[in-house]
Design an enzyme around this catalytic site. Structure first.
Site, mmCIF file in Angstrom:
data_model
loop_
_atom_site.group_PDB
_atom_site.id
_atom_site.type_symbol
_atom_site.label_atom_id
_atom_site.label_comp_id
_atom_site.label_asym_id
_atom_site.label_seq_id
_atom_site.Cartn_x
_atom_site.Cartn_y
_atom_site.Cartn_z
ATOM 1 N N LYS A 177 136.960 74.206 -49.082
ATOM 2 C CA LYS A 177 135.622 74.144 -49.678
ATOM 3 C C LYS A 177 135.745 73.915 -51.183
ATOM 4 O O LYS A 177 135.068 73.078 -51.748
ATOM 5 C CB LYS A 177 134.887 75.454 -49.376
ATOM 6 C CG LYS A 177 133.477 75.479 -49.883
ATOM 7 C CD LYS A 177 132.782 76.783 -49.521
ATOM 8 C CE LYS A 177 131.475 76.892 -50.291
ATOM 9 N NZ LYS A 177 130.843 78.204 -50.131
ATOM 10 N N GLU A 214 147.383 77.627 -52.198
ATOM 11 C CA GLU A 214 148.238 77.380 -51.027
ATOM 12 C C GLU A 214 147.918 76.018 -50.419
ATOM 13 O O GLU A 214 148.805 75.202 -50.143
ATOM 14 C CB GLU A 214 148.014 78.462 -49.944
ATOM 15 C CG GLU A 214 148.443 79.857 -50.344
ATOM 16 C CD GLU A 214 147.349 80.643 -51.050
ATOM 17 O OE1 GLU A 214 146.395 80.031 -51.588
ATOM 18 O OE2 GLU A 214 147.465 81.881 -51.098
ATOM 19 N N GLY A 235 132.721 80.050 -46.693
ATOM 20 C CA GLY A 235 133.975 79.628 -46.041
ATOM 21 C C GLY A 235 134.159 80.267 -44.671
ATOM 22 O O GLY A 235 134.510 79.609 -43.701
ATOM 23 N N GLU A 262 135.936 90.485 -45.119
ATOM 24 C CA GLU A 262 135.643 89.776 -46.365
ATOM 25 C C GLU A 262 134.137 89.870 -46.671
ATOM 26 O O GLU A 262 133.727 89.818 -47.823
ATOM 27 C CB GLU A 262 136.083 88.302 -46.270
ATOM 28 C CG GLU A 262 136.304 87.649 -47.623
ATOM 29 C CD GLU A 262 136.971 86.274 -47.559
ATOM 30 O OE1 GLU A 262 138.095 86.138 -48.047
ATOM 31 O OE2 GLU A 262 136.352 85.332 -47.036
ATOM 32 N N HIS A 307 149.791 98.614 -24.219
ATOM 33 C CA HIS A 307 151.162 99.124 -24.103
ATOM 34 C C HIS A 307 151.746 99.390 -25.486
ATOM 35 O O HIS A 307 152.964 99.400 -25.660
ATOM 36 C CB HIS A 307 152.031 98.143 -23.312
ATOM 37 C CG HIS A 307 151.607 98.087 -21.874
ATOM 38 N ND1 HIS A 307 151.946 99.066 -20.974
ATOM 39 C CD2 HIS A 307 150.810 97.215 -21.213
ATOM 40 C CE1 HIS A 307 151.399 98.785 -19.797
ATOM 41 N NE2 HIS A 307 150.693 97.667 -19.923
ATOM 42 N N LYS A 359 143.316 85.720 -56.581
ATOM 43 C CA LYS A 359 143.508 84.298 -56.885
ATOM 44 C C LYS A 359 143.722 84.109 -58.388
ATOM 45 O O LYS A 359 144.498 83.277 -58.811
ATOM 46 C CB LYS A 359 142.288 83.483 -56.455
ATOM 47 C CG LYS A 359 142.168 83.235 -54.967
ATOM 48 C CD LYS A 359 140.995 82.285 -54.713
ATOM 49 C CE LYS A 359 140.802 81.956 -53.256
ATOM 50 N NZ LYS A 359 139.653 81.103 -53.027
HETATM 51 O O1 F6P Z 1 140.799 83.732 -49.809
HETATM 52 C C1 F6P Z 1 139.440 83.803 -49.913
HETATM 53 C C2 F6P Z 1 138.748 82.525 -49.721
HETATM 54 O O2 F6P Z 1 137.952 82.349 -50.822
HETATM 55 C C3 F6P Z 1 137.941 82.523 -48.437
HETATM 56 O O3 F6P Z 1 136.680 83.034 -48.611
HETATM 57 C C4 F6P Z 1 137.973 81.085 -48.073
HETATM 58 O O4 F6P Z 1 137.635 80.904 -46.739
HETATM 59 C C5 F6P Z 1 139.416 80.755 -48.391
HETATM 60 O O5 F6P Z 1 139.649 81.435 -49.595
HETATM 61 C C6 F6P Z 1 139.726 79.294 -48.539
HETATM 62 O O6 F6P Z 1 138.970 78.702 -49.545
HETATM 63 P P1 F6P Z 1 138.827 77.143 -49.654
HETATM 64 O O7 F6P Z 1 138.181 76.629 -48.404
HETATM 65 O O8 F6P Z 1 137.983 76.911 -50.869
HETATM 66 O O9 F6P Z 1 140.202 76.554 -49.820
#
Ligand code: F6P
Length: 551
Positions: free
Chosen positions: A209, A215, A269, A355, A386, A515
Site C-alpha cells: 500500500k 522488507e 492494509g 493490529e 496434542h 518501522k
Molecule cells: O507492519 C505494519 C503494516 O503497516 C501493516 O499495517 C501493513 O499491512 C504492512 O505494514 C504492510 O504495509 P504495506 O502494504 O504498505 O507495504
C-alpha cells in the site's frame, strides 16, 4: 449518555459487573444438565455459517445486558458511520471502507468528491482482464513464455490475506498457475522461493500500500535488479505488477502505469484482501469464484448492518469477547480451525485483531483503564490438541476458544477422516465445558482396578475444572463464499469491540514506531554509524554481531 471515555462508568457496564458476580460460580455443566434447549436457544445460522454459542458462561439476561451496553455506546450509529464512509480512522482522518470493495450493488459513495464505487469497479475490471489474459496464456513473459508462476512480494496485510486465501481455496484453482509468497527479508526465504520458479515464466506482484515498506522494497529491488540483469529492462513491463496506493513511487521504481493497480487510503492494509491485493487469489480461483468470495462478505455485511443485535453474528462474537475480556479478566483468545486449509487463518486474524485492537489510548487520546484487544493465538486443531490444549483444560488462564469446523457434502474415502475432524472439535468443546469431577475421576480409576489409595491421589490430578467457554463455527463447506463471509464476520467483530473500547481500530502507530527505528539501527549494524547513542542492550548486541562476523 456519558462521555465515551467513561465506558466503565456507564450503568450498563456496572450492571454487567454485578451480573458477572451472580453467575461466576455457576457451572455450564449444570446448565446443560437442566436445559436440553440450550443449543436451540444459543445458536444462529447466517448464510453458510452456523454459530453455536451455547457453551458460553451466559444466560439470556447476560445477552440482554450486553446488548444494552452496545446501545449505550451508540453502536447502531457507529455501524452506519462505518458503511457510510465516516472518518472512523480518527487519527489519520480516513474512512475504512473495505465494505465498499464488496458492495455488489456498487452504491455510489462520495469520498473527497470522488465516487469510489466507480474507482473500485474500474480496478476490478482491470483485474479481471489481466486474469483472463494470464489464464488464456496470451500474457507472456519477456522471452515469450506464458506465465506459469506468480510470486507475491509483500508483507503484513499485503501478504497474509493473499497467502491465507490461496491456501484456503486451493481446491478451487481454475488454472495450473503456481503461487509463491515472499514476505520475509531473510535470504533463506527468498532463495527457497526463487529455486522453485521459472524466471522467464514468472509474474512478480509487488504488493505494498505504501510502496515503502523496507522488507518488501528490499526484496522487490533485489529481485527486479537480478531479472533486469538476466533479461534486460523490458522484463519490467512483461513480468512486474505493482499494487499500491502510492502510484508515483511505483512509477519511480520503473513499473509502467498500465501495470499499476490502485489501492486507496480508505482501505486499511489488514482489510485489503477484497481489493487488488486479492489479485493472486483471483488468478488462482478465477473471476467467478472471486465474485463469490466478495458476495459471501457482502452478505455478512448486509446481515451485520440489519440484524437485531441479539441475532447478529458479528455482534454476538464481539459481545462474548467483551464479556470474557472485561468481566472475567481473560486476556487471550484461541482460534482453532479443524481444517488444514485454514491453518493460515490464525496469523491472518492475529494481524486483523491485534493490529486493530491492541491499543491503550482511546479515541479522545486518553489512556484507557480497562483491557482492550486480547492476544490471539492458535493452531490447526489436530496439532493444537496434542500440544497446548492441556493448558486450555487445566491451566490457570481462562482462554475462550473459537473452534472452526468445515462440513463436506461429498461422500468419499476422505469421509472417515472428516468424521474424525468433526468429532475432535466437538469433543474438545465438550471437555472444556464439562470438565471432570473428582468423583468421576476416582470412580473411573476404581473401575479400572486401581488400588483405592492410588486412585485417591491420582484422581486429584485428573480433575479438570471445565466451565471453559467456546464457540463453534460450522461452515457448510470451505468455499469462496463461506470464506468471504468468515473473514467479514471477524472484521465486524473486531470493529464492534473497538467501538465498545472506544479505541481507533484502524491505525497502528505502535508498528510505525518499529518501522521508524529500523533504518537508523540498520545503519549501525552495517557499521555506517557509531552506536554510542543507542541504549546499551542494542549497542551491546550490535557489538556482539560484529565480533561474530569478524571472527
Ligand atoms: O507492519 C505494519 C503494516 O503497516 C501493516 O499495517 C501493513 O499491512 C504492512 O505494514 C504492510 O504495509 P504495506 O502494504 O504498505 O507495504
Amino acid at each position: 449518555m456519558q462521555p465515551m471515555n467513561k465506558v466503565t462508568e456507564l450503568t450498563e457496564w456496572q450492571a454487567l459487573t454485578g451480573h458477572q458476580r451472580e453467575i461466576a460460580t455457576q457451572h455450564m455443566r449444570d446448565w446443560f444438565a437442566h436445559d436440553g434447549q440450550r443449543f436451540s436457544r444459543f445458536h444462529l445460522k447466517v448464510g453458510d455459517i452456523l454459530l453455536d454459542y451455547s457453551r458460553n458462561r451466559i444466560t439470556e439476561h447476560t445477552l440482554r445486558l450486553l446488548c444494552d451496553l452496545l446501545h449505550a455506546v451508540s453502536l447502531p450509529q457507529k455501524i452506519q458511520g462505518l458503511f457510510n464512509g465516516d472518518s472512523v480512522n480518527t487519527t489519520e482522518q480516513r474512512p475504512a471502507l473495505h465494505t465498499a470493495l464488496r458492495d455488489r450493488l456498487h452504491s455510489p459513495l462520495l469520498i473527497e468528491g470522488q465516487n469510489i464505487a466507480a474507482l473500485i469497479e474500474e480496478t476490478q475490471q482491470r483485474m479481471r482482464a489481466l486474469t483472463a489474459q494470464i489464464h488464456a496464456k496470451t500474457w507472456k513473459g519477456v522471452t515469450g513464455k506464458p506465465i506459469s508462476h506468480v510470486v507475491n512480494i509483500g508483507i503484513g496485510g499485503s501478504y497474509l490475506g493473499p497467502v491465507m486465501c490461496t491456501q484456503a481455496l486451493s481446491d478451487f484453482a481454475v488454472s495450473d498457475l503456481q503461487f509463491h509468497f515472499i514476505s520475509s527479508v531473510d535470504q533463506a526465504h527468498v532463495s527457497d522461493i526463487l529455486q522453485r520458479i521459472d524466471p522467464e515464466a514468472t509474474l512478480f506482484i509487488i504488493s505494498s500500500k505504501s510502496f515503502s515498506t523496507l522488507e518488501t522494497m528490499t526484496n522487490a529491488q533485489r529481485i527486479h535488479a537480478s531479472m533486469c540483469e538476466q533479461f534486460g529492462e523490458k522484463v519490467t513491463e512483461k513480468q512486474f505488477i505493482a499494487i499500491t496506493a502510492c502510484a508515483e513511487k511505483a512509477r519511480a521504481f520503473g513499473i509502467p502505469q498500465e501495470n499499476i493497480y490502485p489501492l486507496w487510503d480508505f482501505v486499511g492494509g489488514r482489510y485489503s484482501i477484497w481489493s487488488a491485493i486479492g489479485l493472486p487469489l483471483m488468478l488462482m480461483i478465477g473471476t467467478e469464484h472471486f465474485a463469490a468470495f466478495l458476495a459471501g462478505a457482502y452478505e455478512m455485511d448486509h446481515h451485520f448492518k440489519h440484524a437485531d443485535f441479539s441475532q447478529n453474528m458479528p455482534v454476538l462474537l464481539a459481545m462474548l469477547g467483551v464479556w470474557y475480556t472485561n468481566f472475567f479478566g481473560a486476556n487471550v483468545q484461541a482460534i482453532v480451525p479443524y481444517a488444514y486449509r485454514l491453518r493460515y487463518f490464525i496469523p491472518y486474524l492475529q494481524q486483523a485483531d491485534m493490529e486493530s485492537n491492541g491499543k491503550n489510548i482511546n479515541v479522545q487520546g486518553e489512556a484507557v483503564s480497562y483491557t482492550t484487544g486480547p492476544v490471539i493465538f492458535g493452531e490447526e486443531g489436530c496439532n493444537g490438541q496434542h500440544a497446548y490444549h492441556q493448558l486450555l483444560h487445566q491451566g490457570q488462564h481462562l482462554i475462550p476458544v473459537d473452534f472452526i469446523v468445515v462440513g463436506s457434502k461429498k461422500s468419499s474415502e476422505a469421509d472417515e477422516r472428516h468424521d474424525m475432524l468433526i468429532a475432535s472439535a466437538l469433543s474438545q468443546a465438550q471437555a472444556l465445558m464439562r470438565g471432570k469431577t473428582y468423583a468421576e475421576a476416582y470412580n473411573a480409576l476404581i473401575a479400572a482396578q486401581y488400588p483405592a489409595e492410588l486412585a485417591k491421589t491420582r484422581a486429584k490430578h485428573q480433575v479438570v475444572p471445565g466451565n471453559r467457554p467456546s464457540n463453534t463455527l460450522f461452515l457448510e463447506g470451505l468455499t469462496p463464499h463461506s470464506l468471504g463471509a468468515l473473514i467479514a464476520l471477524y472484521e465486524h467483530k473486531i470493529f464492534v469491540q473497538g467501538v465498545v473500547w472506544n479505541i481507533n481500530s484502524f491505525d497502528q502507530w505502535g508498528v510505525e514506531l518499529g518501522k521508524q527505528f529500523l533504518p537508523a539501527i540498520l545503519q549501525h549494524v552495517q557499521g555506517q554509524n557509531d552506536h554510542e547513542q543507542m541504549d546499551c542492550a542494542t549497542a551491546g548486541m550490535i557489538h556482539h554481531v560484529k565480533k561474530i562476523r569478524e571472527s
